[in-house]
Design a protein around this motif. Sequence first.
Motif, mmCIF file in Angstrom:
data_model
loop_
_atom_site.group_PDB
_atom_site.id
_atom_site.type_symbol
_atom_site.label_atom_id
_atom_site.label_comp_id
_atom_site.label_asym_id
_atom_site.label_seq_id
_atom_site.Cartn_x
_atom_site.Cartn_y
_atom_site.Cartn_z
ATOM 1 N N VAL A 38 1.061 -0.966 -0.137
ATOM 2 C CA VAL A 38 -0.034 0.159 -0.044
ATOM 3 C C VAL A 38 0.730 1.476 -0.067
ATOM 4 C CG1 VAL A 38 -1.923 1.375 1.312
ATOM 5 C CG2 VAL A 38 -1.481 -1.409 1.600
ATOM 6 N N GLU A 39 0.679 2.237 -1.366
ATOM 7 C CA GLU A 39 1.477 3.368 -0.963
ATOM 8 C C GLU A 39 1.042 4.302 -0.245
ATOM 9 O OE1 GLU A 39 4.215 5.880 -2.781
ATOM 10 O OE2 GLU A 39 3.616 3.550 -3.561
ATOM 11 N N GLY A 40 1.952 5.315 0.755
ATOM 12 C CA GLY A 40 2.793 5.600 2.072
ATOM 13 C C GLY A 40 1.939 4.966 3.136
ATOM 14 N N ARG A 41 2.072 3.810 3.492
ATOM 15 C CA ARG A 41 1.581 2.573 4.453
ATOM 16 C C ARG A 41 3.718 2.545 4.986
ATOM 17 N NH1 ARG A 41 -2.712 0.210 6.083
ATOM 18 N NH2 ARG A 41 -4.249 1.100 4.856
ATOM 19 N N TYR A 42 4.063 2.216 6.187
ATOM 20 C CA TYR A 42 5.225 2.358 7.302
ATOM 21 C C TYR A 42 4.918 0.239 7.225
ATOM 22 C CZ TYR A 42 6.850 6.834 8.238
ATOM 23 O OH TYR A 42 6.790 8.458 8.214
ATOM 24 N N PHE A 43 6.595 0.032 7.521
ATOM 25 C CA PHE A 43 6.276 -1.256 7.046
ATOM 26 C C PHE A 43 7.189 -1.664 8.860
ATOM 27 C CE2 PHE A 43 7.688 -0.752 3.124
ATOM 28 C CZ PHE A 43 7.137 -1.186 2.487
ATOM 29 N N LEU A 44 7.177 -0.248 10.111
ATOM 30 C CA LEU A 44 7.097 -0.100 11.898
ATOM 31 C C LEU A 44 6.753 0.698 11.713
ATOM 32 C CD1 LEU A 44 11.104 -2.399 12.094
ATOM 33 C CD2 LEU A 44 8.303 -2.934 12.352
ATOM 34 N N PRO A 45 5.651 1.368 12.657
ATOM 35 C CA PRO A 45 5.588 2.170 12.996
ATOM 36 C C PRO A 45 6.730 3.407 13.212
ATOM 37 C CG PRO A 45 3.890 1.175 14.489
ATOM 38 C CD PRO A 45 5.291 0.202 13.396
ATOM 39 N N PRO A 46 6.558 4.788 13.051
ATOM 40 C CA PRO A 46 7.260 5.483 12.980
ATOM 41 C C PRO A 46 8.504 5.603 14.418
ATOM 42 C CG PRO A 46 5.885 6.666 11.782
ATOM 43 C CD PRO A 46 4.839 5.315 11.943
ATOM 44 N N THR A 47 7.381 5.525 15.471
ATOM 45 C CA THR A 47 7.747 5.377 16.963
ATOM 46 C C THR A 47 8.395 4.540 17.519
ATOM 47 O OG1 THR A 47 5.347 4.030 17.658
ATOM 48 C CG2 THR A 47 5.585 6.994 17.551
ATOM 49 N N VAL A 48 8.478 3.755 17.003
ATOM 50 C CA VAL A 48 9.829 2.614 17.100
ATOM 51 C C VAL A 48 10.428 2.435 16.396
ATOM 52 C CG1 VAL A 48 7.734 0.667 18.025
ATOM 53 C CG2 VAL A 48 8.344 0.598 15.874
ATOM 54 N N LEU A 49 10.502 3.063 14.921
ATOM 55 C CA LEU A 49 12.250 3.424 14.370
ATOM 56 C C LEU A 49 12.615 4.551 15.704
ATOM 57 C CD1 LEU A 49 10.355 4.053 11.200
ATOM 58 C CD2 LEU A 49 11.435 2.062 11.547
ATOM 59 N N ILE A 66 9.549 6.448 5.591
ATOM 60 C CA ILE A 66 9.377 5.192 4.821
ATOM 61 C C ILE A 66 9.741 4.404 4.575
ATOM 62 C CG2 ILE A 66 7.650 3.890 3.256
ATOM 63 C CD1 ILE A 66 5.704 5.894 3.470
ATOM 64 N N GLU A 67 11.757 4.175 3.666
ATOM 65 C CA GLU A 67 12.467 3.625 3.441
ATOM 66 C C GLU A 67 12.929 3.226 4.356
ATOM 67 O OE1 GLU A 67 14.720 1.677 1.243
ATOM 68 O OE2 GLU A 67 12.857 2.788 0.424
ATOM 69 N N LEU A 68 13.257 4.486 5.672
ATOM 70 C CA LEU A 68 13.919 3.612 6.970
ATOM 71 C C LEU A 68 13.167 2.415 7.372
ATOM 72 C CD1 LEU A 68 16.484 4.088 9.063
ATOM 73 C CD2 LEU A 68 14.741 5.753 9.684
ATOM 74 N N SER A 69 11.844 2.778 7.240
ATOM 75 C CA SER A 69 10.964 1.336 8.078
ATOM 76 C C SER A 69 11.337 0.356 6.993
ATOM 77 C CB SER A 69 9.520 2.463 8.331
ATOM 78 O OG SER A 69 9.006 2.464 7.032
ATOM 79 N N GLN A 179 -0.949 2.866 10.572
ATOM 80 C CA GLN A 179 0.402 3.335 9.586
ATOM 81 C C GLN A 179 1.499 2.077 8.728
ATOM 82 O OE1 GLN A 179 1.865 6.942 10.502
ATOM 83 N NE2 GLN A 179 1.727 5.875 12.741
ATOM 84 N N LEU A 180 1.001 0.544 9.409
ATOM 85 C CA LEU A 180 1.677 -0.518 8.958
ATOM 86 C C LEU A 180 0.404 -0.992 7.471
ATOM 87 C CD1 LEU A 180 1.921 -2.727 12.013
ATOM 88 C CD2 LEU A 180 3.295 -1.520 10.246
ATOM 89 N N GLN A 181 1.982 -1.224 6.853
ATOM 90 C CA GLN A 181 1.410 -2.454 5.437
ATOM 91 C C GLN A 181 0.834 -3.870 6.314
ATOM 92 O OE1 GLN A 181 1.824 -1.773 2.460
ATOM 93 N NE2 GLN A 181 3.711 -0.253 2.369
ATOM 94 N N PRO A 182 -0.456 -4.050 5.301
ATOM 95 C CA PRO A 182 -0.789 -5.099 5.622
ATOM 96 C C PRO A 182 -0.524 -6.160 5.888
ATOM 97 C CG PRO A 182 -2.591 -3.820 4.282
ATOM 98 C CD PRO A 182 -1.094 -2.791 4.889
ATOM 99 N N MET A 183 0.845 -6.732 5.689
ATOM 100 C CA MET A 183 1.208 -7.704 4.920
ATOM 101 C C MET A 183 2.032 -7.930 6.363
ATOM 102 S SD MET A 183 4.852 -8.959 2.916
ATOM 103 C CE MET A 183 5.370 -7.014 4.051
ATOM 104 N N MET A 184 2.955 -6.905 6.866
ATOM 105 C CA MET A 184 2.983 -6.692 7.900
ATOM 106 C C MET A 184 2.938 -6.661 9.500
ATOM 107 S SD MET A 184 6.670 -6.238 7.406
ATOM 108 C CE MET A 184 6.925 -5.980 9.050
ATOM 109 N N SER A 185 1.251 -6.038 9.189
ATOM 110 C CA SER A 185 0.196 -6.655 10.262
ATOM 111 C C SER A 185 0.086 -7.887 10.408
ATOM 112 C CB SER A 185 -0.910 -5.555 10.204
ATOM 113 O OG SER A 185 -0.477 -4.334 10.469
ATOM 114 N N ARG A 186 -0.110 -8.874 9.515
ATOM 115 C CA ARG A 186 -0.449 -10.188 9.338
ATOM 116 C C ARG A 186 0.157 -10.859 9.740
ATOM 117 N NH1 ARG A 186 -4.744 -13.679 10.285
ATOM 118 N NH2 ARG A 186 -4.311 -15.203 8.889
ATOM 119 N N VAL A 187 2.155 -10.886 9.093
ATOM 120 C CA VAL A 187 2.750 -11.380 9.422
ATOM 121 C C VAL A 187 2.899 -10.978 11.375
ATOM 122 C CG1 VAL A 187 5.412 -11.451 9.891
ATOM 123 C CG2 VAL A 187 4.729 -11.217 7.774
ATOM 124 N N MET A 188 3.377 -9.894 11.758
ATOM 125 C CA MET A 188 3.111 -9.746 13.183
ATOM 126 C C MET A 188 2.103 -10.568 14.222
ATOM 127 S SD MET A 188 3.651 -5.458 13.978
ATOM 128 C CE MET A 188 5.817 -5.374 12.727
#
Length: 297
Positions: A38-49, A66-69, A179-188
């Motif tokens: 999903v465009e514009g979603r993070y791979f980890l939430p900003p607050t835990v980066l 987002i790239e850092l995440s 804010q998470l990518q759906p894939m990352m939410s499911r993995v978690m």
Amino acid sequence: MTSTSPADREVVAARLLAGSIKRSYDPAVDLDWDAPLVEGRYFLPPTVLSLYGTPMWESMSEAQRIELSRQEAANILSVGAWFENILLQALLRSLLHQDPTSLHTRYTLTEMGDECRHMTMFGRAIAAMGVKPFPLRRHEAMVANLLPKTFRGTMLWVAALIGEEIFDATQRRVQNDPQLQPMMSRVMRIHVTEEARHIRFAREGVRRRVAQSHPIEKVWVGSVQGVGGLLLQRLFTNPTMYKRAGLDPREARRQALANPYFRANQRRGFDSLAAFLEENGLMRAPSRAMWRRAGFL
């Protein structure tokens, strides 16, 4: 359950086996690997980066954040895969000395199956992100090859908890972040569900060993397990992930290590495990100093 008799070990294993039958996952079918990111979603939430709230973070664009995440998530998943590999080797060695007909052995094998699927899931998630995994450096690989031979008795279970609980605590907090990518939410979600059983298994293993082993083992494990904190600090601030995100790796790592938000996340992730180790007499002064130096206390 705090009793440490062999019968109780079988009761715990029976309950965990029942839970595994009721609720286990196969990432090959329980994740939609063909779904686009999903465009514009993070791979980890900003607050835990690791750089959240630092001067470097404030100077970054949304796309850079987002790239850092993406890179930090790939780094954590890579670390997770390497740890699962080490744990699997140690568990397999321990089974050489176990009754193959016991429920304890059967659950150990069940957990190993879970961990194999987790490694597959982590690898596929990294590939789906469109990035490369973070390989172990030569000296890290040498240590990783030796660790399974040293993880025995109490140390095996404490090492399992260090590798599982800190990641688990963070995942539990952020798995439903919008804010998470759906894939990352499911993995978690999958990982949190199955790791809950693994953590219960390891905690019972610690209690049993502490009650039955020689006091010297308790002192030794309590004094050296803090090395895990120093190792995790290094892995969580891997300079390569900053470089891949287009940042100055040396300055980024310096700011991350001084970042109060990052330190707070480390402490929050370690809180429950730290209390458990203290409760069981496995947090001696040398380890406490190492965890504090690494920012987890």
